[in-house]
Design an enzyme around this catalytic site. Structure first.
Site, mmCIF file in Angstrom:
data_model
loop_
_atom_site.group_PDB
_atom_site.id
_atom_site.type_symbol
_atom_site.label_atom_id
_atom_site.label_comp_id
_atom_site.label_asym_id
_atom_site.label_seq_id
_atom_site.Cartn_x
_atom_site.Cartn_y
_atom_site.Cartn_z
ATOM 1 N N ASP A 52 -7.983 7.946 -9.208
ATOM 2 C CA ASP A 52 -9.211 7.411 -8.610
ATOM 3 C C ASP A 52 -10.138 6.776 -9.648
ATOM 4 O O ASP A 52 -11.179 6.219 -9.307
ATOM 5 C CB ASP A 52 -9.967 8.490 -7.827
ATOM 6 C CG ASP A 52 -10.392 9.687 -8.695
ATOM 7 O OD1 ASP A 52 -10.296 9.594 -9.935
ATOM 8 O OD2 ASP A 52 -10.808 10.710 -8.130
ATOM 9 N N GLY B 79 -18.755 16.669 -5.023
ATOM 10 C CA GLY B 79 -19.683 15.835 -4.271
ATOM 11 C C GLY B 79 -21.136 16.255 -4.401
ATOM 12 O O GLY B 79 -22.017 15.607 -3.825
#
Length: 214
Positions: free
Chosen positions: A188, A78
């Site tokens: 994903d 992230g």
């Protein structure tokens, strides 16, 4: 008698001093330097078994080649260019690396962050690395065309522009050879499987070799 003794003592002291100087010089020369990786989830082994990501594979390659370079993986899932810039100063002071690989930017694009701000963050990081006497290796990323042609092109060209501007080494495209292979992505559709990471490592290894020779 006493004069001869003093002369012998001085010679002995000189020999001992030279021995220790030679020892420490050899140790300093052979002591491994450090390679710091500042990246996001693609470097932090997101969704992978431990020690199967490209950074671990790079460390293994360096060991095989007997390159005395200790690898520190400071990557965080992230992470953005802003976060990397915030953490970099402390990392440079703690680890004192000789080479810093910067693999960031993907999360900036995913969040639609202002590219001018991202570009400045990268510029600042590259200058911080160079000011610390380390060599930077900037890893270029691409994003899918659905972000819009203007944004996509500006994002990708940012890396080459900054590398040229700061005279930094560049990985032209981190995901070359894997980005167009859907089977190498996790569920994903963002992160890569372990099968893709050897290719990613090779993409980094090529320009890294040139830095190692400088």
């Amino acid at each position: 008698m006493r004069l001869n003794y003093i002369k012998k003592l001085n010679v002995f002291s000189l020999i001992v001093s030279l021995f220790f100087l030679s020892f420490f010089a050899t140790y300093a020369h052979s002591a491994p330097k450090t390679l710091l990786v500042l990246g996001d989830s693609l470097s932090a082994e997101y969704g992978l078994a431990r020690n199967t990501g490209w950074v671990a594979l790079l460390e293994k390659r360096l060991q095989e080649k007997k390159v005395p370079l200790k690898v520190i993986n400071a990557s965080i899932s992230g992470e953005t260019s802003s976060g990397g810039k915030t953490r970099l100063s402390a990392l440079l002071k703690i680890h004192q690396p000789s080479i810093v690989i910067i693999e960031l930017g993907g999360n900036d694009a995913l969040r639609g962050l202002d590219l001018n701000a991202s570009e400045q963050n990268f510029r600042d990081m590259l200058m911080m690395v160079q000011d610390s006497k380390a060599k930077p290796l900037l890893v270029a990323m691409q994003i899918p065309p659905n972000y819009g042609k203007a944004y996509t092109e500006k994002f990708f060209s940012m890396y080459a522009k900054l590398a040229k501007e700061t005279n930094s080494a560049l990985v032209p495209f981190f995901l070359k050879g894997v980005a167009d292979k859907p089977e190498l992505f996790q569920a994903d559709r963002i992160h890569l499987t372990a099968q893709a990471h050897p290719v990613m490592m090779e993409n980094v290894w090529q320009p890294l070799q040139k830095l190692l020779k400088k």
